[in-house]
Design a protein around this motif. Structure first.
Motif, PDB file in Angstrom:
ATOM      1  N   ILE A   1       0.902  -1.111   0.031  1.00 45.93           N
ATOM      2  CA  ILE A   1       0.018  -0.034   0.030  1.00 45.93           C
ATOM      3  C   ILE A   1       0.892   1.180   0.035  1.00 45.93           C
ATOM      4  O   ILE A   1       0.532   2.292  -0.684  1.00 45.93           O
ATOM      5  CB  ILE A   1      -0.868  -0.028   1.216  1.00 45.93           C
ATOM      6  N   ALA A   2       2.027   1.190   0.916  1.00 46.26           N
ATOM      7  CA  ALA A   2       2.673   2.338   0.796  1.00 46.26           C
ATOM      8  C   ALA A   2       3.374   2.728  -0.702  1.00 46.26           C
ATOM      9  O   ALA A   2       3.905   3.991  -0.721  1.00 46.26           O
ATOM     10  CB  ALA A   2       3.892   2.205   1.768  1.00 46.26           C
ATOM     11  N   MET A   3       3.625   1.478  -1.365  1.00 47.35           N
ATOM     12  CA  MET A   3       4.211   1.791  -2.709  1.00 47.35           C
ATOM     13  C   MET A   3       3.042   2.074  -3.620  1.00 47.35           C
ATOM     14  O   MET A   3       3.171   2.019  -4.944  1.00 47.35           O
ATOM     15  CB  MET A   3       4.867   0.768  -3.124  1.00 47.35           C
ATOM     16  N   LYS A   4       1.620   2.460  -3.389  1.00 53.09           N
ATOM     17  CA  LYS A   4       0.466   2.703  -3.826  1.00 53.09           C
ATOM     18  C   LYS A   4       0.195   1.611  -4.974  1.00 53.09           C
ATOM     19  O   LYS A   4      -0.383   1.404  -6.089  1.00 53.09           O
ATOM     20  CB  LYS A   4       0.766   3.798  -4.966  1.00 53.09           C
ATOM     21  N   GLY A   5       0.393   0.299  -4.196  1.00 53.03           N
ATOM     22  CA  GLY A   5      -0.032  -0.807  -4.810  1.00 53.03           C
ATOM     23  C   GLY A   5      -1.020  -1.934  -4.058  1.00 53.03           C
ATOM     24  O   GLY A   5      -1.625  -1.252  -3.152  1.00 53.03           O
ATOM     25  N   GLU A   6      -1.020  -3.074  -4.209  1.00 54.82           N
ATOM     26  CA  GLU A   6      -2.037  -3.796  -3.463  1.00 54.82           C
ATOM     27  C   GLU A   6      -1.492  -5.223  -3.387  1.00 54.82           C
ATOM     28  O   GLU A   6      -0.750  -5.886  -4.266  1.00 54.82           O
ATOM     29  CB  GLU A   6      -3.413  -4.003  -4.291  1.00 54.82           C
ATOM     30  N   LEU A   7      -1.719  -5.958  -2.284  1.00 52.10           N
ATOM     31  CA  LEU A   7      -1.367  -7.404  -1.939  1.00 52.10           C
ATOM     32  C   LEU A   7      -2.570  -8.042  -1.768  1.00 52.10           C
ATOM     33  O   LEU A   7      -3.456  -7.907  -0.603  1.00 52.10           O
ATOM     34  CB  LEU A   7      -0.266  -7.411  -1.009  1.00 52.10           C
ATOM     35  N   ASN A   8      -2.812  -8.992  -2.348  1.00 49.82           N
ATOM     36  CA  ASN A   8      -4.371  -9.898  -2.248  1.00 49.82           C
ATOM     37  C   ASN A   8      -3.988 -11.344  -2.225  1.00 49.82           C
ATOM     38  O   ASN A   8      -3.176 -11.747  -2.773  1.00 49.82           O
ATOM     39  CB  ASN A   8      -5.289  -9.285  -3.385  1.00 49.82           C
ATOM     40  N   LEU A   9      -4.976 -11.973  -1.557  1.00 46.90           N
ATOM     41  CA  LEU A   9      -5.017 -13.666  -1.693  1.00 46.90           C
ATOM     42  C   LEU A   9      -5.723 -13.710  -3.035  1.00 46.90           C
ATOM     43  O   LEU A   9      -6.960 -13.638  -3.050  1.00 46.90           O
ATOM     44  CB  LEU A   9      -5.661 -14.162  -0.553  1.00 46.90           C
ATOM     45  N   LYS A  10      -5.286 -14.346  -4.134  1.00 50.82           N
ATOM     46  CA  LYS A  10      -5.777 -14.541  -5.417  1.00 50.82           C
ATOM     47  C   LYS A  10      -6.668 -15.633  -5.389  1.00 50.82           C
ATOM     48  O   LYS A  10      -7.785 -15.517  -5.611  1.00 50.82           O
ATOM     49  CB  LYS A  10      -4.773 -14.638  -6.463  1.00 50.82           C
ATOM     50  N   ILE A  11      -6.078 -16.891  -5.140  1.00 55.25           N
ATOM     51  CA  ILE A  11      -6.985 -18.031  -4.605  1.00 55.25           C
ATOM     52  C   ILE A  11      -6.288 -19.002  -3.686  1.00 55.25           C
ATOM     53  O   ILE A  11      -5.025 -19.049  -3.452  1.00 55.25           O
ATOM     54  CB  ILE A  11      -7.207 -18.777  -6.075  1.00 55.25           C
ATOM     55  N   SER A  12      -6.899 -19.735  -3.177  1.00 56.49           N
ATOM     56  CA  SER A  12      -6.367 -20.806  -2.371  1.00 56.49           C
ATOM     57  C   SER A  12      -7.555 -21.967  -2.189  1.00 56.49           C
ATOM     58  O   SER A  12      -8.674 -21.793  -1.973  1.00 56.49           O
ATOM     59  CB  SER A  12      -6.328 -20.135  -0.947  1.00 56.49           C
ATOM     60  N   SER A  13      -6.874 -23.041  -2.392  1.00 57.67           N
ATOM     61  CA  SER A  13      -7.722 -24.406  -2.488  1.00 57.67           C
ATOM     62  C   SER A  13      -6.815 -25.669  -1.846  1.00 57.67           C
ATOM     63  O   SER A  13      -5.419 -25.293  -1.917  1.00 57.67           O
ATOM     64  CB  SER A  13      -8.326 -24.541  -3.739  1.00 57.67           C
ATOM     65  N   PRO A  14      -7.224 -26.630  -1.757  1.00 53.32           N
ATOM     66  CA  PRO A  14      -6.266 -27.898  -1.786  1.00 53.32           C
ATOM     67  C   PRO A  14      -5.164 -28.110  -2.485  1.00 53.32           C
ATOM     68  O   PRO A  14      -4.260 -28.933  -2.270  1.00 53.32           O
ATOM     69  CB  PRO A  14      -7.481 -29.150  -1.442  1.00 53.32           C
ATOM     70  N   LYS A  15      -5.380 -27.674  -3.812  1.00 53.85           N
ATOM     71  CA  LYS A  15      -4.295 -27.683  -4.869  1.00 53.85           C
ATOM     72  C   LYS A  15      -3.303 -26.744  -4.821  1.00 53.85           C
ATOM     73  O   LYS A  15      -2.388 -26.876  -5.595  1.00 53.85           O
ATOM     74  CB  LYS A  15      -5.297 -27.731  -6.306  1.00 53.85           C
ATOM     75  N   GLY A  16      -3.439 -25.623  -4.066  1.00 53.88           N
ATOM     76  CA  GLY A  16      -2.449 -24.788  -3.963  1.00 53.88           C
ATOM     77  C   GLY A  16      -2.778 -23.065  -3.460  1.00 53.88           C
ATOM     78  O   GLY A  16      -4.021 -23.067  -3.269  1.00 53.88           O
ATOM     79  N   THR A  17      -2.217 -22.429  -3.610  1.00 55.57           N
ATOM     80  CA  THR A  17      -2.531 -20.835  -3.161  1.00 55.57           C
ATOM     81  C   THR A  17      -1.838 -19.965  -3.894  1.00 55.57           C
ATOM     82  O   THR A  17      -0.444 -20.266  -4.509  1.00 55.57           O
ATOM     83  CB  THR A  17      -2.006 -20.724  -1.754  1.00 55.57           C
ATOM     84  N   ALA A  18      -2.303 -18.963  -4.421  1.00 56.94           N
ATOM     85  CA  ALA A  18      -1.815 -17.711  -5.262  1.00 56.94           C
ATOM     86  C   ALA A  18      -1.840 -16.580  -4.359  1.00 56.94           C
ATOM     87  O   ALA A  18      -2.969 -16.146  -4.216  1.00 56.94           O
ATOM     88  CB  ALA A  18      -2.458 -17.753  -6.670  1.00 56.94           C
ATOM     89  N   PHE A  19      -0.952 -15.694  -4.549  1.00 56.11           N
ATOM     90  CA  PHE A  19      -1.097 -14.374  -3.898  1.00 56.11           C
ATOM     91  C   PHE A  19      -0.647 -13.359  -5.240  1.00 56.11           C
ATOM     92  O   PHE A  19       0.079 -13.526  -5.999  1.00 56.11           O
ATOM     93  CB  PHE A  19       0.115 -13.916  -2.878  1.00 56.11           C
TER      94      PHE A  19
END
Length: 472
Positions: free
Chosen positions: A446-464
């Motif tokens: 946020i300080a760099m005027k951006g975003e960090l989000n959890l894109k998807i998460s399931s038993p097959k894996g996680t993506a940020f």
């Protein structure tokens, strides 16, 4: 300089007093305006009635032959006609013919006894129009007596101005109505203030409970006032949030105590064993290596706390440099993979040929990426793979995606992973830490005027997903 203490009163007494004072001033203003208006209208109407009375009287004293003849019952006629025209009090009336002396005189008791009686015994100049004047405290009216369209005399009426403007009965009526309106208004205001006071008192009681450490409070929800309802809803949400934070704080203290106590106890035992020569040679070196590892673990936890507190207080700033994200991510992936290549973790990089230039702080981007990579590594049960991908998200943002094939984050925990000090059930049992990594990473984004989000998460894996502003 000492200031005097503020004298505080209850909401009910303070605002009721203010409302009543405002109501009193308003009613007083209305009453004064009404009295002035009624007085003015009454005086105007009575002057008009007096003009009509004088015209009728001038006709009554003529004999129809061009002369003035005052009837014997003129006194009775004056009293009777005065009541007909609703003229209060007594007034003086003098009739003049063409001679100098009056042919009829009727004096009012107040005028006869007063010392400021206007001079109406002298003959006025004959005219064919009604003339009026105010002399002292009297209203004087001179009406011509006409015969064949010519004046043959005059009727002079002197009316006390206090009688002319006397509306005492109307004053009493106005005061009574204003008093009733004021009493009714005070009653309504009192009960409205009482009704408004109830949810605020309950809110105050809830705050006292929170001050005592009880965050499980309830506030009334059936409130019709929109602003108060929004205040109560916000308070309820805040109380629940504070309760959650209090639980996290308690859990954090317990976790920090445990996290610090375990390595400290291990280091103490291992070093003491080496010092007392319980172990020697290769085993002693192994004990020292374990102590160093535990020391690094402690150092990492302390660093996390210091970094988070410094950034949250605004003591650390971020740069806004032009960065080639492709080169930066390739470097980060290479360095990180070297550290954990023996654990069987595979890192793949998907970087487009076209350079993606962003604006941000390279060291902070590296902190975020390393933290996400470490989280993915900790989520593996054995071997696993991680993919770092770079793409254009939109005209304004570049997207960095870090995906793993780990077991994923439980759905119930996904909404809380960015909260400070939060750790999932699996991390509490198997992995150390303070639960600040993702919180700190999002703050940096946020300080760099951006975003960090959890894109998807399931038993097959996680993506940020990390979004950073493009260099335009």
């Amino acid at each position: 300089m000492r200031t005097s203490p503020i004298r505080r009163r209850t909401l009910l007494s303070r605002w009721t007093f203010r409302y009543v004072l405002t109501l009193f001033i308003g009613l007083l203003t209305i009453g004064l305006a009404s009295i002035l208006w009624i007085r003015q209208e009454t005086v105007h109407d009575r002057k008009q009635s007096l003009r009509e009375f004088s015209q009728v009287a001038s006709q009554y004293v003529t004999d129809g032959k061009g002369s003035i003849a005052v009837p014997k019952d003129f006194y009775e006629w004056i009293d009777r006609t005065q009541r007909l025209y609703q003229l209060p009090g007594q007034f003086s009336l003098t009739v003049f013919d063409r001679g100098d002396a009056p042919v009829f005189i009727k004096k009012a008791p107040l005028i006869a006894a007063g010392s400021s009686t206007p001079n109406i015994d002298s003959k006025p100049v004959l005219t064919d129009r009604i003339q009026t004047a105010r002399t002292g405290g009297h209203y004087v009216l001179i009406a011509p007596v006409m015969s064949n369209h010519s004046p043959i005399g005059s009727i002079v009426i002197a009316y006390s101005y206090s009688d002319l403007a006397n509306v005492n009965q109307n004053y009493v009526l106005i005061v009574s109505l204003l008093l009733c309106a004021g009493l009714l208004g005070w009653t309504i205001i009192y009960f409205l203030s009482w009704n408004l006071r109830k949810p605020i008192v309950q809110l105050s009681e809830a705050l006292n409970k929170m001050e005592a450490g009880d965050y499980k409070v309830t506030v009334p929800d059936r409130v019709k006032e929109k602003e108060i309802h929004e205040l109560l809803v916000s308070f309820q949400t805040m109380a629940a949030r504070l309760g959650t934070l209090e639980e996290l704080r308690t859990e954090l203290l317990a976790g920090v105590t445990h996290e610090l106590k375990t390595p400290v106890a291990s280091i103490h035992g291992l070093i003491r064993a080496v010092r007392d020569q319980v172990v020697t040679d290769r085993e002693a070196e192994e004990f020292l290596d374990i102590s160093l590892e535990q020391t690094r673990r402690l150092q990492n936890m302390v660093t996390d706390l210091l970094d988070f507190n410094s950034f949250a207080s605004g003591a650390i700033s971020v740069r806004q440099d032009s960065i080639d994200l492709g080169k930066l991510l390739s470097e980060i992936a290479y360095q990180w993979e070297l550290l954990y290549q023996e654990e069987g973790v595979e890192v793949a990089v998907d970087i487009p040929e076209r350079a993606c230039m962003a604006v941000g702080d390279a060291s902070r981007i590296q902190q975020i990426a390393v933290n996400l990579l470490n989280n993915s590594r900790q989520a593996f049960q054995g071997r696993g793979s991680i993919v770092i991908a770079l793409s254009e998200h939109s005209e304004k943002f570049c997207e960095i995606s870090i995906r793993d094939d780990g077991p994923g984050i439980p759905e119930a925990e996904q909404a809380h992973i960015f909260e400070r000090y939060y750790r999932g059930e699996s991390k509490k049992l198997s992995i150390g830490g303070l639960g600040l990594g993702l919180t700190y990473s999002r703050m940096l984004a946020i300080a760099m005027k951006g975003e960090l989000n959890l894109k998807i998460s399931s038993p097959k894996g996680t993506a940020f997903q990390l979004l950073l502003p493009k260099q335009l």
